[in-house]
Scaffold this motif. Structure first.
Motif, short mmCIF file in Angstrom:
data_model
loop_
_atom_site.label_atom_id
_atom_site.label_comp_id
_atom_site.label_asym_id
_atom_site.label_seq_id
_atom_site.Cartn_x
_atom_site.Cartn_y
_atom_site.Cartn_z
N TYR A 1 21.31 -16.15 51.48
CA TYR A 1 20.49 -15.89 52.68
C TYR A 1 21.43 -15.80 53.87
CZ TYR A 1 17.24 -16.77 56.53
OH TYR A 1 16.52 -16.68 57.69
N HIS A 2 21.14 -14.90 54.78
CA HIS A 2 21.96 -14.83 55.99
C HIS A 2 21.14 -14.34 57.16
CE1 HIS A 2 22.53 -10.38 55.96
NE2 HIS A 2 22.34 -10.53 54.67
N ASN A 3 21.22 -15.02 58.23
CA ASN A 3 20.69 -14.64 59.54
C ASN A 3 21.90 -14.67 60.46
OD1 ASN A 3 19.26 -14.12 61.84
ND2 ASN A 3 18.12 -16.05 61.85
N PRO A 4 22.47 -13.48 60.76
CA PRO A 4 23.79 -13.45 61.42
C PRO A 4 23.92 -14.40 62.60
CG PRO A 4 23.09 -11.23 60.85
CD PRO A 4 21.92 -12.13 60.56
N PHE A 5 25.00 -15.14 62.54
CA PHE A 5 25.44 -16.09 63.57
C PHE A 5 24.43 -17.23 63.78
CE2 PHE A 5 27.03 -11.85 64.67
CZ PHE A 5 28.39 -12.08 64.46
N ASN A 6 23.57 -17.44 62.80
CA ASN A 6 22.60 -18.52 62.91
C ASN A 6 22.59 -19.38 61.64
OD1 ASN A 6 19.12 -18.91 62.61
ND2 ASN A 6 20.37 -20.06 64.05
N LEU A 7 22.15 -18.84 60.56
CA LEU A 7 22.07 -19.59 59.30
C LEU A 7 22.50 -18.70 58.15
CD1 LEU A 7 21.20 -22.01 57.55
CD2 LEU A 7 18.86 -21.03 57.53
N SER A 8 23.35 -19.29 57.30
CA SER A 8 23.80 -18.60 56.11
C SER A 8 23.83 -19.60 54.95
CB SER A 8 25.19 -18.00 56.32
OG SER A 8 25.68 -17.43 55.13
N ILE A 9 23.34 -19.14 53.79
CA ILE A 9 23.39 -19.96 52.57
C ILE A 9 24.16 -19.18 51.53
CG2 ILE A 9 22.06 -21.12 50.79
CD1 ILE A 9 19.74 -21.33 52.70
N ILE A 10 25.30 -19.72 51.14
CA ILE A 10 26.13 -19.03 50.15
C ILE A 10 26.26 -19.92 48.91
CG2 ILE A 10 27.40 -17.73 51.90
CD1 ILE A 10 29.68 -19.66 51.66
N GLN A 11 26.37 -19.27 47.77
CA GLN A 11 26.47 -20.00 46.51
C GLN A 11 27.92 -20.21 46.13
OE1 GLN A 11 24.72 -17.93 43.18
NE2 GLN A 11 25.31 -19.51 41.69
N ILE A 12 28.21 -21.45 45.66
CA ILE A 12 29.54 -21.77 45.11
C ILE A 12 29.33 -22.25 43.67
CG2 ILE A 12 30.63 -22.28 47.32
CD1 ILE A 12 30.19 -25.24 46.83
N THR B 1 24.30 -22.94 64.68
CA THR B 1 25.04 -22.13 63.71
C THR B 1 25.43 -23.00 62.53
OG1 THR B 1 25.91 -20.75 65.49
CG2 THR B 1 27.03 -20.63 63.35
N ILE B 2 24.98 -22.66 61.34
CA ILE B 2 25.20 -23.47 60.14
C ILE B 2 25.43 -22.55 58.94
CG2 ILE B 2 24.03 -24.97 58.45
CD1 ILE B 2 25.06 -26.49 60.80
N THR B 3 26.34 -22.99 58.04
CA THR B 3 26.50 -22.34 56.74
C THR B 3 26.35 -23.41 55.66
OG1 THR B 3 28.00 -20.65 57.61
CG2 THR B 3 28.05 -21.04 55.24
N LEU B 4 25.40 -23.21 54.75
CA LEU B 4 25.17 -24.15 53.65
C LEU B 4 25.84 -23.64 52.39
CD1 LEU B 4 21.37 -25.01 54.06
CD2 LEU B 4 23.34 -26.21 55.01
#
Length: 296
Positions: free
Chosen positions: A154-165, A58-61
């Motif tokens: 991008y989001h794959n629930p409870f696995n990988l998410s890439i959010i912009q800041i 589980t990762i959020t970038l």
């Protein structure tokens, strides 16, 4: 109600068990859809963080676009890797989860914290929701919260998410340590000379210690001009006698011989006086005798 709760929990468990793990490939593919984030994707590949990230499920970038990431691209390799690791959150967050946050602050654990090098909370991120907006910043006390959430890429629930800041986050203490040059050696101050009182109070060497006293330094030989000076200096200089009244001069201290002479003189004078007195008494007696005889 209990049946629905149990079913939801079971569905979530199955989703976590069968969800794909994060891989370097799917991170790269996720960035490929957004050319405006090519620099961020290249930096993750250059620092080999995509391989390290693939070990987690589980990762959020936190991603920054090419226009706003230039402030960290000139950092050294170690600095850049440390900064990017703080943009990797070991949890899943997407737009739905961030929007559902209450107006509060939470601390998020980053990949940098797993290195064991974190100090003063610089391995954590502060996520704060205020007035409907979400902000990110370093977990170090007093750090600014100036990286604002923009959107979810991008989001794959409870696995990988890439959010912009809006901008990169640089936590204090992540730069490469530069050791200062060693200070110059401090010159040793000379030892103070002992005062006369200290020298007098210093203990003399014991005869039992076996220490041999240092031999006296030889006196320098006199030069040619020193002999005349030496002969002149050896002659005592006579000072003229000053006439002083006898009463002012102190009486000389009698020596032992003078005392004996004075005692003999006193004895002689006493003997002479005794003899004179005896003769006088004999003469008086004779006169008295003749006068008495003539009277009769």
């Amino acid at each position: 109600m209990n049946l629905n709760a149990s079913f939801s929990l079971l569905s979530l468990t199955l989703l976590l068990l069968f969800s794909p793990i994060v891989t370097a490939d799917n991170i790269t593919h996720a960035f490929e859809k957004y050319s405006n984030f090519s620099t961020m994707s290249e930096l993750f590949t250059k620092t080999k963080l995509t391989t390290l990230i693939s070990k987690y499920q589980t990762i959020t970038l936190l991603a920054v676009n090419n226009n706003n990431i230039s402030s960290i691209t000139n950092k050294s390799a170690i600095e850049l890797k440390n900064i990017l690791m703080t943009h990797v959150i070991l949890d899943y967050y997407d737009e739905l989860k961030l929007k559902g946050m209450k107006e509060k602050s939470i601390m998020l654990t980053t990949l940098y914290q797993t290195t064991g090098l974190g100090e003063e909370m610089n391995g954590f991120l502060n996520c704060t929701k205020s007035k409907g907006k979400v902000y990110f910043g370093s977990g170090v006390k007093g750090s600014p919260l100036n990286a604002e959430y923009v959107t979810t890429l991008y989001h794959n629930p409870f696995n990988l998410s890439i959010i912009q800041i809006s901008m990169p986050i640089v936590a204090p203490g992540l730069s490469l340590a530069v050791l200062p040059p060693p200070p110059p050696p401090v010159p040793l101050a000379p030892a103070p000379a002992p005062s006369p009182m200290d020298a007098a109070m210093a203990p003399s060497p014991s005869p039992m210690s076996g220490a041999t006293p240092p031999a006296p330094a030889p006196a320098p030989a006199p030069g040619p001009g020193d002999e005349d000076n030496a002969s002149d200096s050896n002659v005592p200089k006579l000072t003229p006698e000053t006439e002083t009244p006898e009463v002012d001069s102190p009486a000389p201290t009698p020596s032992a011989d003078n005392e004996k002479i004075e005692a003999a003189d006193k004895a002689g004078k006493t003997s002479s006086a005794c003899k004179t007195r005896f003769s006088f008494e004999v003469v008086v007696l004779l006169i008295v005798f003749f006068v008495s005889f003539a009277w009769f």
